[in-house]
Design an enzyme around this catalytic site. Structure first.
Site, PDB file in Angstrom:
ATOM      1  N   GLU A 161     -19.559  -0.609   3.994  1.00 46.20           N
ATOM      2  CA  GLU A 161     -18.641  -1.446   3.231  1.00 46.20           C
ATOM      3  C   GLU A 161     -19.441  -2.235   2.190  1.00 46.20           C
ATOM      4  O   GLU A 161     -20.511  -2.741   2.511  1.00 46.20           O
ATOM      5  CB  GLU A 161     -17.908  -2.435   4.140  1.00 46.20           C
ATOM      6  CG  GLU A 161     -16.760  -3.114   3.426  1.00 46.20           C
ATOM      7  CD  GLU A 161     -15.988  -4.128   4.283  1.00 46.20           C
ATOM      8  OE1 GLU A 161     -16.561  -4.607   5.277  1.00 46.20           O
ATOM      9  OE2 GLU A 161     -14.851  -4.439   3.935  1.00 46.20           O
ATOM     10  N   GLY A 184     -23.309 -10.373   9.086  1.00 45.38           N
ATOM     11  CA  GLY A 184     -23.329 -10.782  10.485  1.00 45.38           C
ATOM     12  C   GLY A 184     -22.998  -9.598  11.370  1.00 45.38           C
ATOM     13  O   GLY A 184     -23.667  -9.330  12.358  1.00 45.38           O
ATOM     14  N   ALA A 185     -21.941  -8.878  10.993  1.00 48.22           N
ATOM     15  CA  ALA A 185     -21.477  -7.747  11.790  1.00 48.22           C
ATOM     16  C   ALA A 185     -20.578  -6.887  10.916  1.00 48.22           C
ATOM     17  O   ALA A 185     -20.156  -7.307   9.840  1.00 48.22           O
ATOM     18  CB  ALA A 185     -20.687  -8.250  13.003  1.00 48.22           C
ATOM     19  N   MET A 186     -20.289  -5.664  11.394  1.00 50.61           N
ATOM     20  CA  MET A 186     -19.446  -4.749  10.616  1.00 50.61           C
ATOM     21  C   MET A 186     -18.534  -3.972  11.541  1.00 50.61           C
ATOM     22  O   MET A 186     -18.980  -3.388  12.521  1.00 50.61           O
ATOM     23  CB  MET A 186     -20.345  -3.814   9.806  1.00 50.61           C
ATOM     24  CG  MET A 186     -19.603  -2.731   9.046  1.00 50.61           C
ATOM     25  SD  MET A 186     -18.497  -3.454   7.776  1.00 50.61           S
ATOM     26  CE  MET A 186     -17.221  -2.196   7.721  1.00 50.61           C
ATOM     27  N   GLU A 187     -17.246  -3.944  11.156  1.00 50.20           N
ATOM     28  CA  GLU A 187     -16.195  -3.448  12.048  1.00 50.20           C
ATOM     29  C   GLU A 187     -16.005  -1.937  12.008  1.00 50.20           C
ATOM     30  O   GLU A 187     -14.871  -1.459  12.013  1.00 50.20           O
ATOM     31  CB  GLU A 187     -14.879  -4.134  11.689  1.00 50.20           C
ATOM     32  CG  GLU A 187     -14.290  -3.755  10.313  1.00 50.20           C
ATOM     33  CD  GLU A 187     -14.692  -4.672   9.178  1.00 50.20           C
ATOM     34  OE1 GLU A 187     -15.747  -5.326   9.278  1.00 50.20           O
ATOM     35  OE2 GLU A 187     -13.947  -4.740   8.181  1.00 50.20           O
ATOM     36  N   ASN A 188     -17.073  -1.129  11.980  1.00 47.69           N
ATOM     37  CA  ASN A 188     -16.889   0.317  12.021  1.00 47.69           C
ATOM     38  C   ASN A 188     -16.000   0.670  13.213  1.00 47.69           C
ATOM     39  O   ASN A 188     -16.201   0.157  14.313  1.00 47.69           O
ATOM     40  CB  ASN A 188     -18.240   1.012  12.189  1.00 47.69           C
ATOM     41  CG  ASN A 188     -19.318   0.369  11.356  1.00 47.69           C
ATOM     42  OD1 ASN A 188     -19.261   0.424  10.138  1.00 47.69           O
ATOM     43  ND2 ASN A 188     -20.262  -0.293  12.000  1.00 47.69           N
ATOM     44  N   GLU A 229     -14.611  -9.103  14.710  1.00 48.26           N
ATOM     45  CA  GLU A 229     -14.759  -7.656  14.489  1.00 48.26           C
ATOM     46  C   GLU A 229     -13.718  -6.875  15.275  1.00 48.26           C
ATOM     47  O   GLU A 229     -13.195  -5.870  14.794  1.00 48.26           O
ATOM     48  CB  GLU A 229     -16.166  -7.190  14.867  1.00 48.26           C
ATOM     49  CG  GLU A 229     -17.296  -7.892  14.099  1.00 48.26           C
ATOM     50  CD  GLU A 229     -17.098  -7.899  12.603  1.00 48.26           C
ATOM     51  OE1 GLU A 229     -16.581  -6.893  12.069  1.00 48.26           O
ATOM     52  OE2 GLU A 229     -17.456  -8.904  11.951  1.00 48.26           O
ATOM     53  N   HIS A 285     -10.396  -6.715  13.687  1.00 50.87           N
ATOM     54  CA  HIS A 285     -10.368  -5.710  12.616  1.00 50.87           C
ATOM     55  C   HIS A 285      -9.960  -4.318  13.121  1.00 50.87           C
ATOM     56  O   HIS A 285      -9.536  -3.491  12.333  1.00 50.87           O
ATOM     57  CB  HIS A 285     -11.757  -5.570  11.994  1.00 50.87           C
ATOM     58  CG  HIS A 285     -12.051  -6.548  10.899  1.00 50.87           C
ATOM     59  ND1 HIS A 285     -11.163  -6.844   9.897  1.00 50.87           N
ATOM     60  CD2 HIS A 285     -13.164  -7.272  10.625  1.00 50.87           C
ATOM     61  CE1 HIS A 285     -11.724  -7.720   9.064  1.00 50.87           C
ATOM     62  NE2 HIS A 285     -12.929  -8.004   9.485  1.00 50.87           N
ATOM     63  N   GLU A 334      -9.914  -9.840   5.821  1.00 48.92           N
ATOM     64  CA  GLU A 334     -10.887 -10.863   6.238  1.00 48.92           C
ATOM     65  C   GLU A 334     -10.237 -12.195   6.616  1.00 48.92           C
ATOM     66  O   GLU A 334     -10.666 -12.854   7.552  1.00 48.92           O
ATOM     67  CB  GLU A 334     -11.942 -11.056   5.155  1.00 48.92           C
ATOM     68  CG  GLU A 334     -12.787  -9.804   4.901  1.00 48.92           C
ATOM     69  CD  GLU A 334     -13.455  -9.270   6.161  1.00 48.92           C
ATOM     70  OE1 GLU A 334     -13.535 -10.001   7.170  1.00 48.92           O
ATOM     71  OE2 GLU A 334     -13.903  -8.111   6.138  1.00 48.92           O
TER      72      GLU A 334
HETATM   73 ZN   LIG Z   1     -14.506  -9.200   8.733  1.00 51.92          ZN
END
Ligand SMILES: [Zn+2]
Length: 881
Positions: free
Chosen positions: A156, A290-294, A327, A330, A349
């Site tokens: 992303e 911080g993090a990614m919602e794959n 996450e 999401h 978001e």
């Molecule tokens: Zn997010």
């Protein structure tokens, strides 16, 4: 971002010169800043086979893309960046046609051209490609940990194109079947479970994954390398695991628990089971965000996921839980239903941010997460008060503009607006609308209007009108609240106008649909009214029962309030009885905003701050110290006011610190522990109180010997003060402690504090370190921001940045480069402002255009404030120290 499709593809394009020319003439011209693909060709399925070479830092791959072609095409354009196209062909009805790839580096695409037009109907593209593992945490990138090599993806907003050729826009949803060939020792993780493993009997294997449901490209995930998994926990039929580099398995229990608690609550809220087959949480040793919602395979910074409950601070724990919940929200809101284009990024978001606080608040009410949210909201108000802000909904023409929108406006202002709308509709009607929206658009894409429609259907209220007033216009109102008494009845006269930090900003005439909620001692229920015009009035009942009032009850509204003097005095007198902690926190922020915007004097703020010597809530103390820190760093140099300011701070807070002392009593509550930490920041760090500075060396030595020797919540403050007063020998101790850290938090603590040393030799060493592997790529930007916040280091840092920009910028991923540019305004003087402007004119950063404008605006605003308040600040300090 570097964006080059390699030369080899260009060379092969010259083979069919005549044909290529003919096709060129037909290729439609699109403006260079409008990077959208044609919708005439849509992918339905990708089969991706990848072979990474982790040691060499390269990969090769092959992708077969099933397409639906709506109209005959001379060429098919799709995204590819930093990739070499080794060969491409189109398969129609079992026969293959050669394609000629023509790269368009600026658009980050490749056009595949054919001798004859591709007919309407179904077809498959087969493309062989190769490329480098990226070096700055975007696309398919290489990372190292303890001498081991890894590959991870971060896609992303628009970096799937650095992983495989694809239609890299969120509305091209498709199904994906991944396969990876790698050494036997490596784990391979993707969005879906493994379907089978082929053993090649040469030390390598091919791991095949089950086909995913419909996903946007930015939600794909691949992780390859020596990773271990935790035990499995089940929520319904969903198995949950935490993945990590070897040796950190004992730190996974908290994240697993947070995931179980969040997922359970989210399934209940959405009324729809978790949409993917499994849930992996992956602790990535080098990670930008911080993090990614794959989908089904969420990636995190290690500090958020790997936790030692014995030494972690409460703040770190809350943040970890909040990010896990964000996450996982999401998975429905973003992954299952995805915004159609990046202009609606906030749909993802804002909602996930709001939902995270709701979920964790339900899990751990004693953490009082909404007080914590007040700090995030304050940051959004601060940013949104600049002339160079943007509406939550922002037009986006290309990936650089999409990247710019990952900021406090999209996340925290967005979440505040979601909260206001929930408040306005009531939680049940709001949830019913959200459920409708998710069911209606599952596995598809949606726009804001679709959400408003669903909420209106569920609530019977006119949601769009109220919501669009907040989503589509920039800024927010200042509410002037003036009490009047008529015939023994109290009324509150209200007026709204856009708030700017700049007192000289011109009035805009903007209005917001403003849900005002006023608290008084007269009744249990606050008075509510939607103020839609410039002025309004709320009646509050018999005067004698309204001894005070507060015009943003529970701080539910995204606006600043300026109460009249009489009301302010009444609030000061009744402060701790009248207002909850989050309202006291609000009062401080509103008064500070009033000073900055030219509506109140600096004395009025400092007088108010003085009353908070008796404050017992740590969130309020932290909010206050934010504004006081600004005074300390920006306003005191010009008037030589630091000694007097410190003296006043000490006199105000010393007693509270003395009552608590360094050591926690047994069975002490979290609230008291956190208050002690807040006071250490106020007195030890900000006031540099001698009594604390004298105790630090022995406390620090004890901490180096035994990490349990100090109350965990004091560790950050202690380490930072030890660095500030430290010499070259202590610097060595910090390096050793960072290298040998037992937990990610401990490493972060020692490494970040390298930026707090005032010793000039140490500052120089830290700057140089940011260009080495000693500082992971993910932390370079954070350390530079912290160096800019260090009075003794900021000028050296700017000189270094200019001098070594080529090297530094290579280690700054796009989100980080924005934060660094924002931090330059700590340099203060107009001369530095000109220098910063000139430098970035010569070295433009397309993803940080807005951040640069914001930084330059802050230079001016701070200078104006210094000019305006210096004299009265000086007099006030002389009187109070
Ligand atoms: Zn997010």
């Amino acid at each position: 971002m570097e964006a080059t499709v390699k030369a080899r593809a260009a060379k092969s394009a010259t083979k069919g010169r005549v044909k290529t020319k003919r096709v060129t003439a037909k290729t439609p011209r699109v403006p260079d800043d409008e990077f959208r693909l044609s919708t005439q060709v849509r992918p339905s399925h990708y089969a991706v086979h990848l072979g990474p070479d982790l040691e060499a830092g390269t990969f090769r791959g092959e992708v077969t893309i099933d397409l639906a072609v709506a109209r005959p095409q001379a060429a098919i354009e799709l995204h590819a960046a930093d990739l070499t196209i080794e060969g491409a062909e189109l398969i129609i009805g079992g026969s293959a046609r050669a394609a000629t790839p023509v790269p368009h580096p600026k658009r980050e695409t490749v056009a595949l051209r054919f001798a004859a037009p591709v007919p309407k109907g179904e077809a498959s593209l087969r493309i062989r490609f190769s490329g480098p593992l990226q070096k700055h945490l975007r696309g398919l990138y290489g990372a190292k940990s303890n001498g081991r090599s890894y590959a991870f993806t971060q896609l992303e907003a628009a970096d799937a194109r650095r992983f495989f050729p694809c239609f890299d826009e969120p509305s091209f949803k498709a199904r994906f079947t991944f396969a990876v060939t790698t050494e036997d020792r490596n784990a391979v993780i993707s969005n879906n479970p493994v379907s089978h493993v082929e053993d090649h009997r040469d030390g390598r294997k091919t791991v095949h994954f089950a086909t995913t449901p419909q996903l946007s490209t930015y939600l794909c995930l691949l992780a390859v390398g020596e990773l271990d998994a935790s035990e499995e926990r089940l929520v319904g039929r969903t198995p949950i695991r935490v993945w990590h580099v070897p040796g950190k398995g004992h730190l996974t229990a908290f994240a697993l628990e947070a995931a179980v608690e969040s997922l359970t609550r989210l399934e209940k809220y959405f009324g729809l089971p978790y949409p993917y087959q499994k849930l992996d949480l992956i602790a990535v040793p080098d990670f930008e965000a911080g993090a990614m919602e794959n989908a089904g395979a969420v990636t995190f910074r290690e500090t958020l996921l790997l936790v030692d409950p014995q030494t972690i601070t409460l703040a770190e724990k809350k943040r970890g839980a909040e990010v896990v919940a964000h996450e996982l929200a999401h998975m429905w809101y973003g992954d299952l239903v995805t915004m159609a284009w990046w202009d609606d990024l906030w749909l993802n978001e804002a909602f996930a941010t709001w939902m995270a606080f709701r979920v964790v608040d339900d899990w751990k009410p004693e953490w009082r997460m909404w007080n914590n949210f007040a700090h995030h909201r304050a940051a959004a108000l601060h940013l949104d008060a600049l002339a160079n802000t943007h509406p939550i909904y922002t037009e986006v023409r290309n990936p650089a503009q999409a990247t710019e929108n990952f900021d406090a406006i999209t996340y925290e202002k967005g979440a505040s607006v979601v909260r206001m709308i929930e408040n306005y509709l009531g939680p049940n009607a709001f949830r019913a609308g959200v459920r409708k929206y998710i069911r209606r658009h599952r596995e598809g894409n949606a726009r804001a209007a679709d959400l408003w429609r669903a909420l209106e259907e569920a609530s019977g209220q006119k949601v769009a009108r109220v919501a669009r007033g907040w989503i589509e216009q920039p800024g927010f109102p200042l509410l002037l609240a003036k009490r009047a008494d008529r015939d023994g009845h109290a009324v509150l006269k209200l007026s709204q106008a856009r708030y700017f930090t700049n007192p000289k900003a011109e009035a805009t005439g903007q209005r917001w649909p403003l849900p005002v909620v006023v608290k008084t001692p007269a009744s249990k229920q606050p008075a509510r009214q939607l103020i839609a015009n410039a002025r309004g009035e709320i009646s509050l009942g018999p005067s004698r029962r309204v001894s005070w009032l507060y015009a943003n009850a529970n701080e539910g509204g995204f606006y600043h309030v300026l109460h009249d003097d009489r009301t302010l005095a009444a609030l000061r007198a009744a402060l701790f009885d009248a207002l909850t902690p989050v309202e006291r926190l609000g009062l401080v922020a509103h008064q500070w905003a009033a000073v900055r915007g030219g509506h109140a004097s600096i004395e009025s703020f400092l007088d108010l701050a003085g009353v908070f010597g008796a404050e017992t809530d740590f969130d309020v103390l932290d909010g206050l110290s934010g504004s006081l820190r600004f005074v300390e760093s920006q306003l005191l140099d010009a008037i030589d006011g630091r000694p007097a300011f410190r003296h006043w701070l000490e006199a105000t807070y010393e007693r509270a610190w003395r009552d608590l002392g360094w050591d926690a009593a047994r069975q002490e509550s979290d609230d008291v522990r956190m208050r002690r930490a807040s006071l250490l920041r106020l007195l030890g760090d900000l006031a540099e109180a001698p009594a604390i500075a004298q105790a630090v060396p022995s406390r620090f030595a004890a901490y180096l010997g035994d990490r349990h020797s100090i109350e965990p919540n004091l560790a950050d403050g202690l380490v930072s003060i030890a660095a500030r007063d430290g010499d070259a020998m202590r610097y060595e101790q910090f390096l050793i402690a960072a290298r040998g850290a037992q937990t990610p938090q401990e490493r972060r603590r020692f490494q970040y504090a390298l930026a707090d040393f005032r010793d000039l030799g140490a500052v120089k060493r830290t700057l140089t370190l940011t260009l080495t592997d000693e500082v992971p790529t993910q932390d370079v930007g954070i350390m530079l921001v912290r160096l800019f916040g260090n009075r003794a280091a900021r000028e050296e840092t700017w000189a270094f940045l200019k001098d070594r920009w080529d090297e530094v910028s290579k280690r700054l991923p796009p989100m980080m480069v924005s934060r660094v540019i924002e931090a330059t305004s700590s340099l203060q003087t107009p001369a530095y402002k000109r220098d910063v402007a000139a430098f970035f004119r010569a070295h433009p950063v397309p993803t940080a255009k807005r951040s640069l404008r914001q930084a330059l605006e802050r230079f001016d605003l701070n200078e104006e404030l210094r000019r305006r308040v210096s004299k009265s600040l000086h007099a006030w300090l002389a009187q109070h120290s």
